[in-house]
Design a protein around this motif. Structure first.
Motif, PDB file in Angstrom:
ATOM      1  N   SER A 187      25.467  -1.377  68.939  1.00 18.49           N
ATOM      2  CA  SER A 187      25.124  -2.198  67.791  1.00 18.49           C
ATOM      3  C   SER A 187      26.372  -2.936  67.318  1.00 18.49           C
ATOM      4  O   SER A 187      27.379  -2.313  67.003  1.00 18.49           O
ATOM      5  CB  SER A 187      24.601  -1.282  66.674  1.00 18.49           C
ATOM      6  N   ASN A 188      26.299  -4.242  67.305  1.00 18.93           N
ATOM      7  CA  ASN A 188      27.432  -5.055  66.900  1.00 18.93           C
ATOM      8  C   ASN A 188      27.092  -5.805  65.621  1.00 18.93           C
ATOM      9  O   ASN A 188      26.054  -6.469  65.538  1.00 18.93           O
ATOM     10  CB  ASN A 188      27.805  -6.052  67.992  1.00 18.93           C
ATOM     11  N   GLU A 189      27.976  -5.712  64.649  1.00 21.02           N
ATOM     12  CA  GLU A 189      27.751  -6.361  63.371  1.00 21.02           C
ATOM     13  C   GLU A 189      27.588  -7.861  63.549  1.00 21.02           C
ATOM     14  O   GLU A 189      28.417  -8.517  64.173  1.00 21.02           O
ATOM     15  CB  GLU A 189      28.911  -6.038  62.415  1.00 21.02           C
ATOM     16  N   GLY A 190      26.502  -8.374  63.023  1.00 23.09           N
ATOM     17  CA  GLY A 190      26.260  -9.810  63.037  1.00 23.09           C
ATOM     18  C   GLY A 190      25.712 -10.359  64.333  1.00 23.09           C
ATOM     19  O   GLY A 190      25.547 -11.578  64.468  1.00 23.09           O
ATOM     20  N   SER A 191      25.423  -9.519  65.281  1.00 23.96           N
ATOM     21  CA  SER A 191      24.858 -10.004  66.537  1.00 23.96           C
ATOM     22  C   SER A 191      23.810  -9.020  67.042  1.00 23.96           C
ATOM     23  O   SER A 191      23.644  -7.938  66.497  1.00 23.96           O
ATOM     24  CB  SER A 191      25.953 -10.218  67.585  1.00 23.96           C
ATOM     25  N   LYS A 192      23.150  -9.443  68.094  1.00 25.55           N
ATOM     26  CA  LYS A 192      22.094  -8.587  68.632  1.00 25.55           C
ATOM     27  C   LYS A 192      22.679  -7.357  69.313  1.00 25.55           C
ATOM     28  O   LYS A 192      23.759  -7.397  69.898  1.00 25.55           O
ATOM     29  CB  LYS A 192      21.261  -9.374  69.647  1.00 25.55           C
ATOM     30  N   ALA A 193      21.913  -6.305  69.254  1.00 23.83           N
ATOM     31  CA  ALA A 193      22.331  -5.082  69.938  1.00 23.83           C
ATOM     32  C   ALA A 193      22.172  -5.249  71.441  1.00 23.83           C
ATOM     33  O   ALA A 193      21.348  -6.035  71.915  1.00 23.83           O
ATOM     34  CB  ALA A 193      21.484  -3.909  69.453  1.00 23.83           C
ATOM     35  N   THR A 194      22.963  -4.520  72.168  1.00 26.13           N
ATOM     36  CA  THR A 194      22.806  -4.496  73.619  1.00 26.13           C
ATOM     37  C   THR A 194      22.286  -3.129  74.018  1.00 26.13           C
ATOM     38  O   THR A 194      22.815  -2.102  73.580  1.00 26.13           O
ATOM     39  CB  THR A 194      24.135  -4.786  74.335  1.00 26.13           C
ATOM     40  N   TYR A 195      21.271  -3.129  74.839  1.00 27.02           N
ATOM     41  CA  TYR A 195      20.578  -1.904  75.184  1.00 27.02           C
ATOM     42  C   TYR A 195      20.944  -1.443  76.596  1.00 27.02           C
ATOM     43  O   TYR A 195      21.163  -2.252  77.494  1.00 27.02           O
ATOM     44  CB  TYR A 195      19.067  -2.104  75.089  1.00 27.02           C
ATOM     45  N   GLU A 196      20.959  -0.152  76.756  1.00 21.57           N
ATOM     46  CA  GLU A 196      21.195   0.410  78.080  1.00 21.57           C
ATOM     47  C   GLU A 196      19.930   0.252  78.927  1.00 21.57           C
ATOM     48  O   GLU A 196      18.818   0.115  78.408  1.00 21.57           O
ATOM     49  CB  GLU A 196      21.584   1.878  77.974  1.00 21.57           C
ATOM     50  N   GLN A 197      20.155   0.291  80.212  1.00 21.89           N
ATOM     51  CA  GLN A 197      19.031   0.143  81.135  1.00 21.89           C
ATOM     52  C   GLN A 197      17.994   1.228  80.891  1.00 21.89           C
ATOM     53  O   GLN A 197      18.334   2.414  80.750  1.00 21.89           O
ATOM     54  CB  GLN A 197      19.550   0.225  82.569  1.00 21.89           C
TER      55      GLN A 197
END
Lengths: 117, 113
Positions: free
Chosen positions: A50-60
């Protein structure tokens, strides 16, 4: 110190409902937080970053539409389990990355036990 | 991709005896290595970490760990365990480019009186 809280610590919900879990860094700012899932007697599995101000990146393999993550401020990230089902029952742990000195350490919250009936 | 292996699923040790938990890692670059402890139903507490420098690192609660690059190992030790050391122990390696942690499967430590 560096304290990370999670709320609620324990939640029971009915199948089909949505549940929101909060992760807060209480005494530091965290541009990056991580969400983990832990099954009984198992290790932690990273779900998403989870990155502040941007979209989260999900694991495969992690459904982003099932597990919605919002990092609206430098001290708060939320994980919403949408349309929860019994197989979503688990222990969810967040961590927050603190910038300090030469190394940015992760600090873990106490976890949230989700039970879906 | 990085990975961590903890060969021992469960270790039982007598109170006052020494403890060693094994951890082997696989990572292409210089690893950042960690040991965490988890009590039942709780979050993780950092015991110690290794970034660089002295390969023997001291942690909290009397724990220490030794980094051995030639063996890709980072074993955790305690000279004399206390009943309160009964818990789950996780070894982890951090990826330097995105700070993601990979955890081993964990070792459950039981302390008998």
């Amino acid at each position: 110190g560096a304290v990370v809280s999670q709320h609620p610590s324990r939640v029971i919900c009915k199948s089909g409902t949505s549940v929101k879990i909060e992760c807060r860094s209480l005494d530091f700012q965290a541009t990056t937080m991580f969400w983990y899932r832990q099954f009984p007697k198992k290790s932690l599995m990273l779900m998403a970053t989870s990155n502040e101000g941007s979209k989260a990146t999900y694991e495969q393999g992690v459904e982003k539409d099932k597990f919605l993550i919002n990092h609206a401020s430098l001290t708060l990230s939320t994980l919403t389990v949408t349309s929860a089902h019994p197989e979503d029952s688990s222990f969810y742990i967040c961590s927050a990355r603190k910038t300090s000195g030469a190394y940015n350490e992760q600090f873990f919250g106490p976890g949230t036990r989700l039970t879906v009936l | 991709a990085q990975s961590v292996t903890q060969p021992d699923i469960h270790i039982t040790v007598s109170e006052g005896a020494s403890l060693e938990l094994r951890c082997n890692y696989s990572y292409g670059a210089t690893p950042y290595l960690f040991w965490y402890v988890q009590s039942p139903g709780q979050g993780l507490q950092l015991l110690l970490k290794y970034f660089s420098g002295d390969t023997l690192v001291q942690g909290i609660k009397g724990f220490e760990a030794e980094f051995k690059r030639s063996q890709s190992s980072f074993n955790l030790r305690k000279p004399s365990v206390h009943w309160s050391d009964a818990a789950e122990y996780f070894c982890a390696v951090e990826r330097s480019n995105d700070y993601k942690l990979s955890f081993g499967a964990g070792t459950t430590v039981t302390v008998r009186a």
